[in-house]
Design an enzyme around this catalytic site. Structure first.
Site, PDB file in Angstrom:
ATOM      1  N   TYR A 374      -5.388   1.794   8.885  1.00  0.00           N
ATOM      2  CA  TYR A 374      -4.783   2.668   7.999  1.00  0.00           C
ATOM      3  C   TYR A 374      -5.033   4.294   8.262  1.00  0.00           C
ATOM      4  O   TYR A 374      -4.131   4.775   7.867  1.00  0.00           O
ATOM      5  CB  TYR A 374      -5.620   2.340   6.364  1.00  0.00           C
ATOM      6  CG  TYR A 374      -5.104   1.000   5.737  1.00  0.00           C
ATOM      7  CD1 TYR A 374      -4.002   0.895   5.300  1.00  0.00           C
ATOM      8  CD2 TYR A 374      -6.147   0.097   5.733  1.00  0.00           C
ATOM      9  CE1 TYR A 374      -3.662  -0.099   4.585  1.00  0.00           C
ATOM     10  CE2 TYR A 374      -5.609  -0.995   5.099  1.00  0.00           C
ATOM     11  CZ  TYR A 374      -4.533  -1.300   4.625  1.00  0.00           C
ATOM     12  OH  TYR A 374      -3.994  -2.497   3.836  1.00  0.00           O
TER      13      TYR A 374
ATOM     14  N   GLY B  64      -1.811  -6.419   3.060  1.00  0.00           N
ATOM     15  CA  GLY B  64      -2.995  -5.384   3.074  1.00  0.00           C
ATOM     16  C   GLY B  64      -3.551  -5.241   1.623  1.00  0.00           C
ATOM     17  O   GLY B  64      -3.529  -6.278   0.828  1.00  0.00           O
ATOM     18  N   SER B  65      -3.917  -3.812   1.422  1.00  0.00           N
ATOM     19  CA  SER B  65      -4.634  -3.399   0.149  1.00  0.00           C
ATOM     20  C   SER B  65      -4.303  -4.068  -1.138  1.00  0.00           C
ATOM     21  O   SER B  65      -2.912  -3.937  -1.331  1.00  0.00           O
ATOM     22  CB  SER B  65      -4.741  -2.114   0.410  1.00  0.00           C
ATOM     23  OG  SER B  65      -5.489  -1.519  -0.841  1.00  0.00           O
ATOM     24  N   THR B  66      -5.162  -4.290  -2.041  1.00  0.00           N
ATOM     25  CA  THR B  66      -4.719  -4.420  -3.480  1.00  0.00           C
ATOM     26  C   THR B  66      -4.492  -3.177  -4.004  1.00  0.00           C
ATOM     27  O   THR B  66      -4.235  -3.478  -5.383  1.00  0.00           O
ATOM     28  CB  THR B  66      -6.119  -5.287  -4.143  1.00  0.00           C
ATOM     29  OG1 THR B  66      -7.156  -4.623  -3.785  1.00  0.00           O
ATOM     30  CG2 THR B  66      -6.170  -6.812  -3.353  1.00  0.00           C
ATOM     31  N   GLY B  67      -4.788  -1.996  -3.585  1.00  0.00           N
ATOM     32  CA  GLY B  67      -4.288  -0.892  -4.279  1.00  0.00           C
ATOM     33  C   GLY B  67      -2.707  -0.669  -4.304  1.00  0.00           C
ATOM     34  O   GLY B  67      -2.373  -0.028  -5.200  1.00  0.00           O
TER      35      GLY B  67
END
Lengths: 404, 137
Positions: A374, B64-67
């Protein structure tokens, strides 16, 4: 889908507007994924608590909910966008920080525990095997589904909030036995030793399997908690893996058959390993070392302190952890050693979820596959994915040379 | 005019029309995009540097991210988000974001039939995607 009288009453607005809105979100999800009913739950870990992620849209959503509703079940909070004690010292912008504190306050008002960590399982939120839960934070989801054997889908901020407010999740996806079977079998041809090795494996496999369930075979030495934390985070960064199994290690492999009837097999050998390490590597100065993605355990805090004893860092270093683990590190004397070497122990947040600071960082080393993935996009930097010892040495030398 | 009709599954109802932005690679709304501008920022991503503002966004699935749920909500609220979403397989994180953002969305679509620049009429309520090929327009 079947709803109990109580659930119907929630949907009809008998318990107020926010409960109704939350039930609507859950019923919509249940309808899309073919859930037959709701499951009662007693455990939520909420993502979307960083203002960087939630933005004003999320802040207003949660503030609106907090005016009318509260969590019916114990709910812990994920990593936020600042160190709530030290934001001014670290240099987080005031406007962002105040909005962040407002967002945490809204969740607190709803009854959440302000754990502010991506490792809730290290600070008291430890579900039981087979327990149905509603968790966000991609790395924690993979950990709790796989290592503990609890059951959650990949929940986002609004759905975790809905689960906390109603105490329900729609019965679909990873809540059901049939969706927990392995679609890929990965035969390991390398020995895994360090957290970095597990991060490399996770990154490679996440990219290959996407959202499906991988099963690892041939891991020789029993992995540590920290190894599995690193694996979980990487699998859920390059892919959307919510659940994996390790033959002979994770609980579902010990209690039954984990492979689906049809599955694909591929190998993970030195060539596959190299593909990932070549992607995340460079030679040159190190501007900052970042450790603790996911947040450091007390064992990692100890290892970092041991290696930094009587050393001075040339590069900046962030050691990210939860406030609870830091308290223990304070008692053990680790924090003092780490800070004396010139590193910053950062609580509640991490470089992925905090605002990008204008510190001129160009090159980063880290042990984390998630961070290596990221940070280039979020901070406009190059990342090298190294083992802990190399990260710390690179920070002491102020540079990293491949092959040294 | 040459057009194709694709049939999928309704995720979030609504009807919109506009130009397609297509990628064959999975994407995360947290980390792959800038929510203030709508640009794709993930290094080495097939559509890095492109903007999703006002587009019907076509990608295989999320990762990916749960954001990502709130990030999608936020990018839409900031008026730099997509106007509709088309997936092969809808990941819950994007679905949750689309529900709260009230963003028309379908999945189970063969996205190989769609290219960036095609004009799309998305009727998410019926689960249909009409693709007008750009060379034909």
């Amino acid at each position: 889908m079947y709803l109990t009288d109580n659930e119907k009453a929630m949907l009809n607005g008998d318990f107020g507007e926010i409960v109704q809105k939350c039930m609507k979100v859950l019923v919509t999800l249940g309808d899309i994924y073919g859930a037959e009913k709701m499951i009662e739950i007693n455990n939520v870990h909420s993502p979307g608590v960083s203002y960087r992620v939630a933005g004003d849209a999320g802040l207003n959503y949660v503030k609106g909910a907090s005016l009318q509703g509260c969590f019916r079940v114990p709910t812990t909070l994920n990593t936020i966008g600042i160190d709530s004690d030290n934001w001014e010292k670290i240099g987080f912008p005031k406007e962002f920080s105040l909005k962040q504190l407002e967002l945490v306050d809204a969740y607190k008002k709803m009854g959440a525990f302000c754990t502010n960590t991506c490792t809730p399982y290290l600070v008291g939120n430890t579900p039981m095997f087979g327990e149905h839960i509603s968790w966000g934070e991609s790395s924690a989801i993979a950990y709790v589904n796989s290592v503990i054997g609890a059951r959650t889908n990949r929940e986002g901020g609004p759905s975790a909030l809905a689960a906390g407010v109603t105490g329900r999740v729609p019965a679909y996806g990873y809540h059901l036995d049939e969706n927990r079977k392995g679609k890929y079998l990965i035969e390991l041809e390398v020995d895994l030793k360090t957290d970095r090795d597990y991060a490399v494996l996770g990154y490679y496999v996440g990219q290959r399997v996407g959202k499906d369930v991988p099963v690892f075979n041939g891991i020789k030495n029993r992995p540590t908690l920290e190894n599995l934390k690193a694996l979980s985070a990487a699998l859920a960064s390059s892919g959307a893996v919510a659940l994996y199994h390790i033959e002979g290690v994770t609980p579902e492999t010990l209690t039954g058959k984990v492979m689906a009837d049809n599955f694909e097999t591929f190998k993970f050998g030195s060539e596959e390993y190299r593909k990932v390490t070549e992607k995340f590597n460079y030679d040159g100065d190190v501007d900052i070392v970042v450790l603790g993605c996911p947040h450091c355990s007390i064992v990692e805090m100890k290892q970092i302190a041991e290696q930094l004893t009587d050393k001075k860092l040339k590069s900046d270093m962030w050691v990210c952890t939860s406030r609870q683990i830091k308290s223990l590190a304070d008692i053990m004397g680790y924090t003092k050693i780490i800070e004396r070497a010139g590193a910053e122990v950062v609580c509640d947040t991490c470089p992925i979820l905090c605002p990008t600071l204008d510190k001129g960082y160009e090159r980063v080393v880290t042990t984390s596959g998630k961070l290596a993935h990221y940070m280039p996009g979020l901070w406009n930097v190059k990342t090298a994915l190294l083992q802990l010892e190399d990260c710390i040495n690179a920070g002491i030398d102020g540079e990293w040379r491949r092959g040294i | 005019m040459k057009s194709i009709i694709l049939k999928g599954r309704k995720i979030v109802e609504g009807m919109v029309a506009g130009e397609a932005l297509v990628t064959k690679e999975p994407l995360s709304f947290m980390g792959s995009i800038n929510p203030k501008t709508g640009f794709i920022i993930e290094r080495g991503h097939e559509i890095e540097g492109q903007c999703m503002k006002g587009k019907i966004f076509v990608f295989p699935q999320a990762k990916g991210s749960t954001g990502g749920s709130y990030m999608l909500f936020d990018v839409v609220k900031n008026d730099v988000g997509p106007i509709g979403i088309i997936n092969i397989e809808a990941d819950s994180i994007v679905v949750i974001g689309a529900i709260v953002a009230e963003l028309p969305m379908v999945d189970k679509i063969d996205i190989d039939q769609i290219e960036t620049g095609d004009y799309i009429i998305l009727n998410a309520t019926l689960g249909t995607v009409e693709v007008q090929k750009k060379e034909a327009i």
